[in-house]
Design a protein around this motif. Sequence first.
Motif, PDB file in Angstrom:
ATOM      1  N   ALA A 195      28.554  50.843  38.209  1.00 53.68           N
ATOM      2  CA  ALA A 195      29.145  52.156  37.967  1.00 53.68           C
ATOM      3  C   ALA A 195      30.502  52.050  37.281  1.00 53.68           C
ATOM      4  N   THR A 196      31.285  51.039  37.651  1.00 55.90           N
ATOM      5  CA  THR A 196      32.606  50.881  37.043  1.00 55.90           C
ATOM      6  C   THR A 196      32.544  50.161  35.706  1.00 55.90           C
ATOM      7  N   GLY A 197      31.475  49.409  35.487  1.00 53.89           N
ATOM      8  CA  GLY A 197      31.371  48.639  34.253  1.00 53.89           C
ATOM      9  C   GLY A 197      32.162  47.348  34.279  1.00 53.89           C
ATOM     10  N   ALA A 198      32.612  46.913  35.449  1.00 53.55           N
ATOM     11  CA  ALA A 198      33.444  45.712  35.547  1.00 53.55           C
ATOM     12  C   ALA A 198      32.644  44.452  35.238  1.00 53.55           C
ATOM     13  N   ASP A 199      33.276  43.563  34.498  1.00 56.45           N
ATOM     14  CA  ASP A 199      32.726  42.227  34.285  1.00 56.45           C
ATOM     15  C   ASP A 199      33.307  41.245  35.299  1.00 56.45           C
ATOM     16  N   LEU A 200      34.508  41.580  35.790  1.00 53.40           N
ATOM     17  CA  LEU A 200      35.164  40.790  36.827  1.00 53.40           C
ATOM     18  C   LEU A 200      35.831  41.770  37.785  1.00 53.40           C
ATOM     19  N   LEU A 201      35.734  41.496  39.084  1.00 52.83           N
ATOM     20  CA  LEU A 201      36.308  42.386  40.084  1.00 52.83           C
ATOM     21  C   LEU A 201      36.866  41.566  41.231  1.00 52.83           C
ATOM     22  N   SER A 202      38.118  41.852  41.614  1.00 58.22           N
ATOM     23  CA  SER A 202      38.795  41.130  42.689  1.00 58.22           C
ATOM     24  C   SER A 202      38.800  41.948  43.966  1.00 58.22           C
ATOM     25  N   PHE A 208      40.327  45.455  54.461  1.00 59.82           N
ATOM     26  CA  PHE A 208      39.275  46.325  55.018  1.00 59.82           C
ATOM     27  C   PHE A 208      38.710  45.771  56.318  1.00 59.82           C
ATOM     28  N   GLY A 209      39.583  45.246  57.159  1.00 65.30           N
ATOM     29  CA  GLY A 209      39.155  44.807  58.481  1.00 65.30           C
ATOM     30  C   GLY A 209      38.678  43.382  58.567  1.00 65.30           C
ATOM     31  N   GLY A 210      38.866  42.599  57.515  1.00 63.69           N
ATOM     32  CA  GLY A 210      38.489  41.195  57.523  1.00 63.69           C
ATOM     33  C   GLY A 210      39.693  40.316  57.781  1.00 63.69           C
ATOM     34  N   PRO A 211      39.478  38.994  57.833  1.00 67.12           N
ATOM     35  CA  PRO A 211      40.586  38.072  58.104  1.00 67.12           C
ATOM     36  C   PRO A 211      41.454  37.842  56.874  1.00 67.12           C
ATOM     37  N   LYS A 212      42.720  37.553  57.113  1.00 63.66           N
ATOM     38  CA  LYS A 212      43.614  37.172  56.016  1.00 63.66           C
ATOM     39  C   LYS A 212      43.180  35.841  55.439  1.00 63.66           C
ATOM     40  N   GLY A 213      43.533  35.613  54.192  1.00 62.66           N
ATOM     41  CA  GLY A 213      43.179  34.351  53.545  1.00 62.66           C
ATOM     42  C   GLY A 213      41.757  34.290  53.037  1.00 62.66           C
ATOM     43  N   THR A 214      41.115  35.464  52.902  1.00 64.00           N
ATOM     44  CA  THR A 214      39.746  35.500  52.365  1.00 64.00           C
ATOM     45  C   THR A 214      39.665  36.531  51.245  1.00 64.00           C
ATOM     46  N   GLY A 215      38.841  36.245  50.280  1.00 63.06           N
ATOM     47  CA  GLY A 215      38.650  37.176  49.169  1.00 63.06           C
ATOM     48  C   GLY A 215      37.475  36.737  48.330  1.00 63.06           C
ATOM     49  N   ALA A 216      37.273  37.447  47.244  1.00 69.71           N
ATOM     50  CA  ALA A 216      36.162  37.097  46.357  1.00 69.71           C
ATOM     51  C   ALA A 216      36.445  37.603  44.955  1.00 69.71           C
ATOM     52  N   LEU A 217      35.848  36.936  44.005  1.00 70.43           N
ATOM     53  CA  LEU A 217      35.864  37.389  42.618  1.00 70.43           C
ATOM     54  C   LEU A 217      34.424  37.572  42.167  1.00 70.43           C
ATOM     55  N   TYR A 218      34.105  38.774  41.736  1.00 72.23           N
ATOM     56  CA  TYR A 218      32.815  39.043  41.107  1.00 72.23           C
ATOM     57  C   TYR A 218      32.921  38.657  39.644  1.00 72.23           C
ATOM     58  N   ILE A 219      31.967  37.861  39.170  1.00 71.87           N
ATOM     59  CA  ILE A 219      31.909  37.460  37.764  1.00 71.87           C
ATOM     60  C   ILE A 219      30.521  37.792  37.228  1.00 71.87           C
ATOM     61  N   ARG A 220      30.452  38.771  36.360  1.00 70.73           N
ATOM     62  CA  ARG A 220      29.160  39.149  35.772  1.00 70.73           C
ATOM     63  C   ARG A 220      28.554  37.973  35.006  1.00 70.73           C
ATOM     64  N   LYS A 221      27.252  37.822  35.113  1.00 71.92           N
ATOM     65  CA  LYS A 221      26.562  36.748  34.397  1.00 71.92           C
ATOM     66  C   LYS A 221      26.909  36.779  32.908  1.00 71.92           C
ATOM     67  N   LYS A 222      27.072  35.610  32.337  1.00 69.72           N
ATOM     68  CA  LYS A 222      27.365  35.387  30.923  1.00 69.72           C
ATOM     69  C   LYS A 222      28.812  35.697  30.552  1.00 69.72           C
TER      70      LYS A 222
END
Length: 394
Positions: A195-202, A208-222
């Motif tokens: 919906a956002t059209g993001a190729d990368l998202l942090s 949002f209620g999770g532990p500190k020191g954790t995260g993720a990067l979404y990387i669209r294929k290609k």
Amino acid sequence: MTDREPRLVYMDHAATTPTRPEVVEAMLPYFTERFGNPSSLYAVAREAKEAVEEARGRVAAAIGAKPEEVFFTSGGTEADNWAIKGVAAANRKKGDHIITSAIEHHAVIHTCRSLEKQGWQVTYLPVDEFGRVDPGVVEEAITDKTVLVSVMTANNEIGTIQPVRAIAEIAHDHKIPFHTDAVQAIGALPVNVEATGADLLSLSGHKFGGPKGTGALYIRKKTRIGAFMDGGAQERGRRAGTENVPGIVGLGRAIELATADIEEHAARLRAMRDRLIRGLLDTIPDTRLNGHPVERLPNNVNVAFRYVEGESILLSLDALGVAASTGSACTSASLEPSHVLTACGLPPEQAHGSLRLTLGSRNTEDDVDYVLSVLPGVIERLRQMSPLTPKRNE
């Protein structure tokens, strides 16, 4: 100011959130009996590997991605750094220009400043008085050397939501990847990479209620992007280092919980937010709302009080049991006015008098009542002591 006993009213959820009990429960076994290294081959290691992949699937499902497009990091700052520096490194032969906004989190701003020292050109887009980026200005800034556009989904200080879909479409029209820092949006708004059209998202777990020191990067294929750390084959060779298994498990459970009832949760926060904003504007003279009046995060209240200083407001509120902020937790020790507020056109003296109150799932209507009962008195007392306050005629 009030007859009520002081109590803890936590209204700084943009800085961090309490880890949910269900998340802690999910994490605990991976500190003890399921302690294996996911890179090993025996049974206890396979249990850890399976837990990591299950969490990857949960994160992917929450943002509308494929599991293989999710890469775990130590938090939002690392994810932002990787997105920007990784794309820059992989596309250096194509160009040396990056576009971002003037009100990004310092994880983006400082990363871009670092690249400028290495010869990169960076355009910092202006925003309007509400903190919104005009997609047309993005189009005007693109050159044949542009390799990345990075604009946050929602601002961490003033809560303004950006037109990221329109910006992504413009970037894609020019075959440029689009990155969005969605750290503040996850758990507050429905976020979907398609919906956002993001190729990368942090994203960052402790927002949002999770532990500190954790995260993720979404990387669209290609998407062309370099590895962030060398030293091992973890995260499909792109982010070396033994996985933080308990943290990853916690991140996966937290995002699952935070997005399960997102519309209902957002509506509840929005109602409290609006009542808090109305109460402050109606009862405290010379007060203005910072950020967009409508296109803003459902939990964000950011107001500027003339003639007072933000740190004094925070200390006074803390003595009354209210935890709040003047802006980003990452810059709370800085004496400089907020770069976000000055970019929106506030003079430094007004930017220094701003207060951010951000609501969360544990906040109640009673909390809103309490803040509305004590804050007007705090501002009045500080104004009486301030040399900036216009003196009434005797």
